[in-house]
Motif scaffolding. Structure first.
Motif, PDB file in Angstrom:
ATOM      1  N   ASP A 137       0.821  -1.208   0.000  1.00  0.00           N
ATOM      2  CA  ASP A 137       0.000   0.000   0.000  1.00  0.00           C
ATOM      3  C   ASP A 137       0.859   1.264   0.000  1.00  0.00           C
ATOM      4  O   ASP A 137       0.371   2.368   0.251  1.00  0.00           O
ATOM      5  CB  ASP A 137      -0.949   0.013   1.205  1.00  0.00           C
ATOM      6  CG  ASP A 137      -0.205   0.008   2.543  1.00  0.00           C
ATOM      7  OD1 ASP A 137       1.049  -0.041   2.543  1.00  0.00           O
ATOM      8  OD2 ASP A 137      -0.873   0.053   3.591  1.00  0.00           O
ATOM      9  N   ALA A 138       2.157   1.113  -0.293  1.00  0.00           N
ATOM     10  CA  ALA A 138       3.117   2.219  -0.397  1.00  0.00           C
ATOM     11  C   ALA A 138       3.507   2.814   0.954  1.00  0.00           C
ATOM     12  O   ALA A 138       4.126   3.872   1.017  1.00  0.00           O
ATOM     13  CB  ALA A 138       2.594   3.321  -1.321  1.00  0.00           C
ATOM     14  N   THR A 139       3.176   2.132   2.056  1.00  0.00           N
ATOM     15  CA  THR A 139       3.623   2.588   3.369  1.00  0.00           C
ATOM     16  C   THR A 139       4.880   1.820   3.780  1.00  0.00           C
ATOM     17  O   THR A 139       5.165   0.742   3.253  1.00  0.00           O
ATOM     18  CB  THR A 139       2.537   2.357   4.440  1.00  0.00           C
ATOM     19  OG1 THR A 139       2.292   0.942   4.568  1.00  0.00           O
ATOM     20  CG2 THR A 139       1.251   3.068   4.055  1.00  0.00           C
ATOM     21  N   PHE A 140       5.606   2.409   4.739  1.00  0.00           N
ATOM     22  CA  PHE A 140       6.765   1.730   5.315  1.00  0.00           C
ATOM     23  C   PHE A 140       6.481   1.294   6.754  1.00  0.00           C
ATOM     24  O   PHE A 140       7.065   0.345   7.245  1.00  0.00           O
ATOM     25  CB  PHE A 140       7.986   2.651   5.279  1.00  0.00           C
ATOM     26  CG  PHE A 140       9.247   1.980   5.753  1.00  0.00           C
ATOM     27  CD1 PHE A 140       9.970   1.146   4.908  1.00  0.00           C
ATOM     28  CD2 PHE A 140       9.705   2.156   7.055  1.00  0.00           C
ATOM     29  CE1 PHE A 140      11.117   0.506   5.343  1.00  0.00           C
ATOM     30  CE2 PHE A 140      10.860   1.520   7.494  1.00  0.00           C
ATOM     31  CZ  PHE A 140      11.571   0.696   6.639  1.00  0.00           C
ATOM     32  N   ARG A 141       5.589   2.022   7.423  1.00  0.00           N
ATOM     33  CA  ARG A 141       5.218   1.746   8.822  1.00  0.00           C
ATOM     34  C   ARG A 141       6.459   1.749   9.707  1.00  0.00           C
ATOM     35  O   ARG A 141       6.816   0.736  10.330  1.00  0.00           O
ATOM     36  CB  ARG A 141       4.462   0.424   8.913  1.00  0.00           C
ATOM     37  CG  ARG A 141       3.267   0.360   7.961  1.00  0.00           C
ATOM     38  CD  ARG A 141       2.615  -0.997   7.934  1.00  0.00           C
ATOM     39  NE  ARG A 141       1.764  -1.141   6.760  1.00  0.00           N
ATOM     40  CZ  ARG A 141       1.146  -2.267   6.408  1.00  0.00           C
ATOM     41  NH1 ARG A 141       1.261  -3.345   7.151  1.00  0.00           N
ATOM     42  NH2 ARG A 141       0.415  -2.311   5.306  1.00  0.00           N
ATOM     43  N   PRO A 142       7.142   2.904   9.780  1.00  0.00           N
ATOM     44  CA  PRO A 142       8.459   2.960  10.417  1.00  0.00           C
ATOM     45  C   PRO A 142       8.482   2.627  11.908  1.00  0.00           C
ATOM     46  O   PRO A 142       9.534   2.238  12.425  1.00  0.00           O
ATOM     47  CB  PRO A 142       8.887   4.416  10.187  1.00  0.00           C
ATOM     48  CG  PRO A 142       7.616   5.164   9.999  1.00  0.00           C
ATOM     49  CD  PRO A 142       6.713   4.227   9.290  1.00  0.00           C
ATOM     50  N   ASP A 143       7.351   2.738  12.592  1.00  0.00           N
ATOM     51  CA  ASP A 143       7.350   2.478  14.037  1.00  0.00           C
ATOM     52  C   ASP A 143       6.780   1.115  14.394  1.00  0.00           C
ATOM     53  O   ASP A 143       6.636   0.789  15.572  1.00  0.00           O
ATOM     54  CB  ASP A 143       6.569   3.589  14.760  1.00  0.00           C
ATOM     55  CG  ASP A 143       7.260   4.936  14.629  1.00  0.00           C
ATOM     56  OD1 ASP A 143       8.488   4.995  14.845  1.00  0.00           O
ATOM     57  OD2 ASP A 143       6.580   5.918  14.288  1.00  0.00           O
TER      58      ASP A 143
END
Length: 243
Positions: A213-219
């Motif tokens: 979905d083009a997110t990285f979800r860094p946390d």
């Protein structure tokens, strides 16, 4: 219905293709970029058929026959140009003739490549290349710069440039198929994060990837599988002396 794309890394095996002023061989770059594009498309749910996945000889007839058996929606052949003029430096995309799907996708891919790399626009051109003539699906042939140009030959050795090429190609293909190209944009949710520069570097080097979905979800916490994938990617890069 799942879309099926044919990717054709030009040359291979005993055929190096063009050889750059720095010794870089066309067959190496086309394969590396094709594998990156295939990974991106596969993660987005697009089925990919590669004419070769290793440094092996595959004839033009074998490539066309493979693609024709597969019943594809589109064929994209990847090459790098060469010229006696070392200043030649443009990107170009070839079709067999004007009109139809091939021209439309060629223009879309060409626009994405020029926008992503900032290299001169050589436009959409016509040529009677075998892969364009003999494939039943709409087909385009992309010339990703010039190995005879010292600056572009040096750039094409870099993983970051290959990643940029692969994302631009994947975006162009997605746009042609009516899919959201944002899926190939790295980490849309990392802007302003304290580790943004580090995350972008990892993405550019191919050590880590974002989600479909083009997110990285860094946390988010990383799973053991994601950690294993990142470590293997790092090991492969070290072995290839790309870091």
């Amino acid at each position: 219905m799942t879309k099926r794309i044919g990717l054709d890394p030009g040359h291979g095996g005993s055929d190096p293709g063009a050889v750059g002023v720095n010794g870089l061989r066309e067959k190496e770059v086309t394969l590396a970029v094709a594998l990156l594009v295939a990974e991106l498309l596969s993660r987005a749910g697009i089925e990919v058929v590669l004419s070769r996945e290793k440094d092996v000889d595959v004839s033009l007839a074998e490539r066309a026959a493979l693609f024709n058996r597969a019943g594809l929606d589109l064929v994209v052949s990847l090459h790098i140009n060469s010229s006696e003029n070392p200043r030649a430096d443009y990107l170009s995309t070839y079709i067999l003739g004007p009109g139809g799907q091939a021209e439309r996708v060629a223009r879309t891919i060409q626009d994405e490549l020029v926008r992503a790399l900032g290299w001169p626009d050589g436009g959409v051109r016509q040529a009677g290349f075998y892969i364009l003539r003999e494939t039943e699906a709409p087909a385009v042939l992309v010339e990703m710069g010039f190995l005879s140009n010292p600056q572009e030959a040096q750039a094409l050795k870099k993983e970051e440039v290959r990643q940029t090429l692969s994302r631009a190609l994947a975006r162009g293909i997605a746009l042609h198929l009516g899919l959201d190209p944002a899926v190939f944009s790295p980490g849309s949710d990392i802007a302003g994060h304290w580790a943004e520069a580090t995350i972008r570097r990892c993405l550019e080097l191919g050590l880590m990837h974002g989600y479909p979905d083009a997110t990285f979800r860094p946390d988010n916490f990383a799973t053991r599988a994601e950690l294993a994938a990142s470590l293997v990617n790092l090991l492969d890069k070290v072995k290839a002396n790309n870091l």
